[in-house]
Write an enzyme that holds these catalytic residues in place. Sequence first.
Site, PDB file in Angstrom:
ATOM      1  N   HIS A   1       0.825  -1.214   0.000  1.00  0.00           N
ATOM      2  CA  HIS A   1       0.000   0.000   0.000  1.00  0.00           C
ATOM      3  C   HIS A   1       0.860   1.266   0.000  1.00  0.00           C
ATOM      4  O   HIS A   1       0.345   2.359  -0.273  1.00  0.00           O
ATOM      5  CB  HIS A   1      -0.996  -0.012   1.167  1.00  0.00           C
ATOM      6  CG  HIS A   1      -0.411   0.242   2.511  1.00  0.00           C
ATOM      7  ND1 HIS A   1      -0.140  -0.770   3.414  1.00  0.00           N
ATOM      8  CD2 HIS A   1      -0.047   1.395   3.142  1.00  0.00           C
ATOM      9  CE1 HIS A   1       0.340  -0.251   4.527  1.00  0.00           C
ATOM     10  NE2 HIS A   1       0.421   1.054   4.385  1.00  0.00           N
TER      11      HIS A   1
ATOM     12  N   ASP B   1       0.491  -7.660   1.513  1.00  0.00           N
ATOM     13  CA  ASP B   1       0.815  -6.242   1.678  1.00  0.00           C
ATOM     14  C   ASP B   1       2.322  -6.018   1.691  1.00  0.00           C
ATOM     15  O   ASP B   1       2.856  -5.288   2.532  1.00  0.00           O
ATOM     16  CB  ASP B   1       0.189  -5.664   2.947  1.00  0.00           C
ATOM     17  CG  ASP B   1       0.182  -4.128   2.925  1.00  0.00           C
ATOM     18  OD1 ASP B   1       0.316  -3.555   1.819  1.00  0.00           O
ATOM     19  OD2 ASP B   1       0.059  -3.517   3.995  1.00  0.00           O
TER      20      ASP B   1
ATOM     21  N   ASN C   1       4.832   5.121   9.123  1.00  0.00           N
ATOM     22  CA  ASN C   1       5.613   4.003   9.653  1.00  0.00           C
ATOM     23  C   ASN C   1       5.489   2.763   8.768  1.00  0.00           C
ATOM     24  O   ASN C   1       6.323   1.851   8.849  1.00  0.00           O
ATOM     25  CB  ASN C   1       5.145   3.619  11.059  1.00  0.00           C
ATOM     26  CG  ASN C   1       5.966   4.272  12.156  1.00  0.00           C
ATOM     27  OD1 ASN C   1       5.424   4.947  13.008  1.00  0.00           O
ATOM     28  ND2 ASN C   1       7.276   4.073  12.121  1.00  0.00           N
ATOM     29  N   SER C   2       4.442   2.708   7.961  1.00  0.00           N
ATOM     30  CA  SER C   2       4.218   1.537   7.120  1.00  0.00           C
ATOM     31  C   SER C   2       5.448   1.214   6.291  1.00  0.00           C
ATOM     32  O   SER C   2       6.029   2.085   5.644  1.00  0.00           O
ATOM     33  CB  SER C   2       3.032   1.779   6.171  1.00  0.00           C
ATOM     34  OG  SER C   2       1.827   1.828   6.876  1.00  0.00           O
TER      35      SER C   2
END
Length: 247
Positions: free
Chosen positions: A89, A119, A194-195
């Site tokens: 994402h 993901d 932070n992803s």
Amino acid sequence: MLGMFRPATRAIAALAVCVPLGLTACGEDSVAPQRAAPVRAPASATAFQNQVIRVVDSVSATVVQIQCGRSLGSGVVFDRNGDVVTNAHVVDGERRCMVRLSDGEEHPARTMGSNSGNDLAVVHLSGATPEPAAFGDSSKLKVGQTVLAMGNPLGLRSSVTQGIVSSLDRNVAESASVELSSLIQTSAEINPGNSGGALVDLSGRVIGIPTLTALDPEFGGAQAPGIGFAIPSNTVRSVAAQLIASG
């Protein structure tokens, strides 16, 4: 863009309070207040703090900032060939991205492959081969283990939060069509940006890639503090290797 910040300094008005001591009058000859003696930290606390500092110094160079279109997130250097693993994402379907290393240098990157079911995605840097992170064995994690989340929340590069492994093998719906399985739940704060960063143990090994944070419907869908999720490192290593090999 970041919201409003309150200044970090605060003006404090000092009031001189004169207290009589015994029979001594309160005036110019008053006894000056003594300074509190510094408290010496236990050796175990100092050792823990020093270890956290060493881990941050070691791992921060392997965590990068990634911008793909309008999406801004984090990534972890996966190997010595310039491959960086992040969340699918974060890439958000873009073929071209910009990667900023920990030293501030920016490099173009192209998406090698993306897997929305896990993901995870891999982008390949052009013109740079930074030192890769060390990945640990997530199957050996224990609930209660201290971990650090490292990334670029809200664009604040090289930010670190601390927490514990709160639970293991969580299944969480990322969207109506995607459910991520066997995730690590952690109390280390995971904020937007932070992803794709690193969830690290106290040996400096990446044991997960932060991906989601829980939302509290009772507070209008606001972020629930201390409930974040990360993809286990064993899944990350397997999927990233496949994406690099076959896209």
